[in-house]
Structure formats: C-alpha cells, structure tokens
Design a protein around this motif. Structure first.
Motif, PDB file in Angstrom:
ATOM      1  N   VAL A 104       0.891  -1.167   0.000  1.00  0.00           N
ATOM      2  CA  VAL A 104       0.000   0.000   0.000  1.00  0.00           C
ATOM      3  C   VAL A 104       0.922   1.207   0.000  1.00  0.00           C
ATOM      4  O   VAL A 104       1.481   1.571   1.045  1.00  0.00           O
ATOM      5  CB  VAL A 104      -0.915   0.029   1.238  1.00  0.00           C
ATOM      6  N   SER A 108       2.998   7.257  -4.433  1.00  0.00           N
ATOM      7  CA  SER A 108       2.830   6.412  -5.616  1.00  0.00           C
ATOM      8  C   SER A 108       3.947   6.574  -6.634  1.00  0.00           C
ATOM      9  O   SER A 108       4.160   5.702  -7.478  1.00  0.00           O
ATOM     10  CB  SER A 108       1.484   6.722  -6.285  1.00  0.00           C
ATOM     11  N   SER A 127       0.307  -4.159  -6.143  1.00  0.00           N
ATOM     12  CA  SER A 127      -0.003  -2.816  -5.649  1.00  0.00           C
ATOM     13  C   SER A 127      -1.436  -2.868  -5.110  1.00  0.00           C
ATOM     14  O   SER A 127      -2.372  -3.144  -5.859  1.00  0.00           O
ATOM     15  CB  SER A 127       0.117  -1.803  -6.795  1.00  0.00           C
ATOM     16  N   TYR A 128      -1.574  -2.610  -3.798  1.00  0.00           N
ATOM     17  CA  TYR A 128      -2.870  -2.797  -3.137  1.00  0.00           C
ATOM     18  C   TYR A 128      -3.547  -1.464  -2.855  1.00  0.00           C
ATOM     19  O   TYR A 128      -2.997  -0.592  -2.189  1.00  0.00           O
ATOM     20  CB  TYR A 128      -2.676  -3.573  -1.833  1.00  0.00           C
ATOM     21  N   ASP A 129      -4.752  -1.317  -3.391  1.00  0.00           N
ATOM     22  CA  ASP A 129      -5.627  -0.151  -3.208  1.00  0.00           C
ATOM     23  C   ASP A 129      -5.106   1.114  -3.888  1.00  0.00           C
ATOM     24  O   ASP A 129      -5.866   1.842  -4.503  1.00  0.00           O
ATOM     25  CB  ASP A 129      -5.877   0.125  -1.720  1.00  0.00           C
ATOM     26  N   ARG A 130      -3.815   1.390  -3.783  1.00  0.00           N
ATOM     27  CA  ARG A 130      -3.221   2.557  -4.439  1.00  0.00           C
ATOM     28  C   ARG A 130      -2.225   2.088  -5.492  1.00  0.00           C
ATOM     29  O   ARG A 130      -1.449   1.176  -5.244  1.00  0.00           O
ATOM     30  CB  ARG A 130      -2.513   3.442  -3.418  1.00  0.00           C
ATOM     31  N   TYR A 140      -2.572  -4.976  -9.856  1.00  0.00           N
ATOM     32  CA  TYR A 140      -3.117  -3.854  -9.089  1.00  0.00           C
ATOM     33  C   TYR A 140      -4.511  -4.264  -8.633  1.00  0.00           C
ATOM     34  O   TYR A 140      -5.365  -4.633  -9.446  1.00  0.00           O
ATOM     35  CB  TYR A 140      -3.171  -2.605  -9.971  1.00  0.00           C
ATOM     36  N   THR A 142      -7.810  -2.934  -6.490  1.00  0.00           N
ATOM     37  CA  THR A 142      -8.324  -1.645  -6.040  1.00  0.00           C
ATOM     38  C   THR A 142      -9.838  -1.598  -6.124  1.00  0.00           C
ATOM     39  O   THR A 142     -10.495  -2.557  -6.558  1.00  0.00           O
ATOM     40  CB  THR A 142      -7.729  -0.512  -6.895  1.00  0.00           C
ATOM     41  N   ASN A 145     -12.134   3.819  -7.980  1.00  0.00           N
ATOM     42  CA  ASN A 145     -12.030   5.026  -7.158  1.00  0.00           C
ATOM     43  C   ASN A 145     -12.708   6.243  -7.775  1.00  0.00           C
ATOM     44  O   ASN A 145     -13.220   7.098  -7.054  1.00  0.00           O
ATOM     45  CB  ASN A 145     -10.554   5.312  -6.869  1.00  0.00           C
ATOM     46  N   ASN A 176      -5.147   7.457  -5.768  1.00  0.00           N
ATOM     47  CA  ASN A 176      -6.569   7.335  -5.428  1.00  0.00           C
ATOM     48  C   ASN A 176      -7.203   8.692  -5.181  1.00  0.00           C
ATOM     49  O   ASN A 176      -8.343   8.945  -5.570  1.00  0.00           O
ATOM     50  CB  ASN A 176      -6.750   6.470  -4.176  1.00  0.00           C
ATOM     51  N   THR A 317      -5.484  -5.482 -13.718  1.00  0.00           N
ATOM     52  CA  THR A 317      -6.151  -4.890 -12.558  1.00  0.00           C
ATOM     53  C   THR A 317      -7.380  -5.689 -12.147  1.00  0.00           C
ATOM     54  O   THR A 317      -8.140  -6.161 -12.999  1.00  0.00           O
ATOM     55  CB  THR A 317      -6.568  -3.440 -12.888  1.00  0.00           C
ATOM     56  N   LYS A 319     -10.677  -4.942 -10.032  1.00  0.00           N
ATOM     57  CA  LYS A 319     -11.440  -3.858  -9.413  1.00  0.00           C
ATOM     58  C   LYS A 319     -12.639  -4.405  -8.649  1.00  0.00           C
ATOM     59  O   LYS A 319     -13.358  -5.278  -9.127  1.00  0.00           O
ATOM     60  CB  LYS A 319     -11.942  -2.880 -10.487  1.00  0.00           C
TER      61      LYS A 319
END
Length: 358
Positions: A104, A108, A127-130, A140, A142, A145, A176, A317, A319
């Motif tokens: 996280v 970035s 890459s978690y959430d961001r 990724y 996420t 967002n 984000n 990704t 999502k």
C-alpha cells in the motif's frame, strides 16, 4: 540350556538397541522433512503505508487471516506515512526472501526503483488499493475510485443543488485521491458551470492529515463565507471537518460527504451529522489480495477484470465495486454485509428508533 538362555537375552538386547536406533533415525528424518516443509512455506511481505485509519487495520487483519488459511506466512511492515521509511521496509522484506510483495504505497511515484529491485529477484509485486506508478507491478487490486468520487459528488449535489462548497482532497501523492477528485468533480462540475455551485475553498491533505482539513474549514468560517456543503475524500477527513462544524454549532446544518464506511462515519450518518459515506467491500478485496498473492507466489495466474496505465506500463487490474451508504440503506448495505453491527452503529440512537431488521 542356561548358556542358550543368556544368548537369547543378548540377542534380544541387541535387537532392542537396533530398533531404538532405527526409530530415532526415522524420527530425525521426519523432523527434518517437517523443517524443510516449514522453511519452504510461501512467504508474503505486506507493507502498509499506515495503520492509523480504521479501515487499514481491517485490510491487514483480513489479509493475514486469509493468507494463513491458505498456508502462507505474512511479514507485516508499517511505514507510518513515511515514504523513505517504506522504501527501507520494502528492502528489508526483499532481504527476508519473500516470494510476493503486497504494497500500500505512501507515495505512488517513489517506489519504482525498489519495485524493480524486487522484480530482479523474481519477487511478484502487488499494488494494493493505491497504484504504484511507472513501476510495472504484476497486479493492481483496487476499488473503482473514480466511481467512489462520483457517488459522493452525486449525493451532495442531490442534497445541496445550489450553494458554496469546500473540497477536502486526500494526499496528492496518492493516485486514489486524484481519482476521487476526478469522480466528484464529474458530478459537481455541471452545477459549477451553471453557476449554481461555487467552490469557495479547496485543499489537498498531505499524507491524508486532518490538520489541513481543519485549517481550511476554520479559515472559511472565520472569513464569513457561508458553507453549504463539504466533500471530504475519506471519513477521517469528514470527521475532522464535522468536529470544526460542531465547535461552531453548524454540525448537521452543513452537508458533509465522505468515504470508507468507518464505524464512526456510519454513526454520524444515522445521527444526521454526515450525509453519506461509501461502503467499499474491504473484506472481499483483502481476501482477493491474499488469494492472488498465494497463487502468484506458486506461479499461478490471477484472473482480472480490468487494466490500467501506470504512466509507462499497462497493469492487469482487479477492481471491486462500491456502494453509497445513507441513513436509508445502512441496514441493507453495512449491517447485512456484517461490516459493522447494528448495535454499534446505532449506539447513540434510542433503541425504539432503530430500524427493524428483516
């Protein structure tokens, strides 16, 4: 006969010694095998930006529980919102021989070199959430967002179609925060262009720190400018601005939106102090991240449902999709998903006024 009896006893003793030696050897071999299995256990490094905000503690706990369930070991690091410290911690995790890194990011744009160092050692990076930008991470995970921001913007425009707004953004180094801003501006801009809504103040909160939010609202109130609505990029920032409004006897009179569905935010929503929040399926995302880390660590592929450009590379990704939460649907969205308990959300509301669970 006596001599023969002694001979048999001697042979029996030798046999027992041999059985003991063989048994001990088998025990040592099996123990060594167990040690080999333990040492070959999949090792995951989880590097968090911070654990101050409630939701990050939930992410960490769910991720660790799921990874353990899948037989993996997790080494957790907390950078304390310090970009340089996070780089040091990621290097430490690389040196610990992790198979997968789940990050996280605090900044970035700062982690591409250390991600490259991990990939050079054939360590998979999630890459978690961001999003870690320009780093070519392997995956990724996420939320959508921009959609989260749109839910916030749509809610406040529906409630306050005319008036003065304050925008409290998150950390500008967090991709984000930029996507949240893009989302709520998608919803608000038409009313800005028509003259119905005016942005009277806007700030970006470094490291998601509440101080900038507090200062912004205090200065706006002191200037005498009327405030009708406030968009806060997460619930921690929303809480900070509502505290300022409370001190000035304006809480509940100014519409405030936030996101994350923190317990305190859900309490404020049902109490009428916050207009809405956004429920993000954090439990699902954290479990999916653990699943992905274990699969990738074993050399398997993780299915995805989107792609994103990190500034240089196209990143696969996964999502997850979020939901607007108001006083009206609190029970159906937050309670029924077991994210928070009804008695915790409504603890400050007389029980006779609690909604009836179906």
């Amino acid at each position: 006969m006596i001599y023969g009896g002694k001979q048999r006893h001697r042979h029996m003793a030798i046999l027992l010694v041999l059985i003991f030696i063989v048994g001990f050897w088998v025990f040592k071999v099996n123990k060594k095998k167990d040690q080999i299995v333990d040492s070959s256990k999949l090792k995951i490094g989880l590097c968090m930006d911070s654990l101050i905000i409630e939701r990050w503690q939930i992410d960490r706990d769910i991720f660790m529980a799921r990874a353990k369930e899948l037989g993996a070991e997790v080494i957790v690091q907390n950078a304390g919102s310090d970009s340089n410290e996070q780089i040091i911690q990621i290097k430490y995790l690389i040196n610990q021989g992790v198979n997968v890194l789940v990050i996280v990011p605090n900044n970035s744009d700062a982690l591409a070199p250390v991600v490259a160092a991990a990939k050079k050692k054939e360590i998979k990076v999630i890459s978690y959430d961001r999003l870690i930008r320009k780093a070519n991470v392997d995956l990724y995970i996420t939320f959508d967002n921009e959609k989260v921001g749109e839910l916030m913007g749509e809610a406040i425009v529906a409630k306050v179609p005319k008036g003065n707004y304050i925008i409290i953004n998150g950390n500008k180094q967090d991709y984000n925060a930029i996507e949240f801003n893009k989302g709520y501006m998608n919803a608000i801009k038409p009313s800005i262009d028509s003259g119905n809504i005016k942005i009277v103040n806007e700030v970006w909160s470094e490291n998601w720190n509440e101080e900038e939010a507090i200062k912004c609202v205090e200065e706006t109130i002191a200037s005498g400018v009327e405030i009708n609505g406030i968009v806060a990029a997460n619930d921690a920032l929303a809480q900070a601005v509502i505290e300022v409004l409370s001190e000035n006897r304006m809480a509940g009179k100014v519409s405030v939106v936030g996101g994350d569905a923190d317990l305190s935010a859900c309490q404020r929503v049902v109490e009428g102090l916050q207009l809405m929040t956004v429920y993000k399926p954090i439990v699902k995302m954290a479990r999916d991240a653990a699943d992905a880390a274990v699969k990738m660590g074993k050399g398997d592929r993780m299915s995805t449902n989107d792609i994103i450009n990190d500034g240089l590379f196209i990143i696969p990704t996964l999502k997850e999709f979020s939901t607007k939460v108001t006083k009206t649907n609190m029970l159906d969205i937050v309670v029924k998903s077991n994210f928070h308990k009804i008695e915790d959300i409504y603890r400050n509301i007389p029980r006779s006024e609690w909604p009836k669970e179906k």
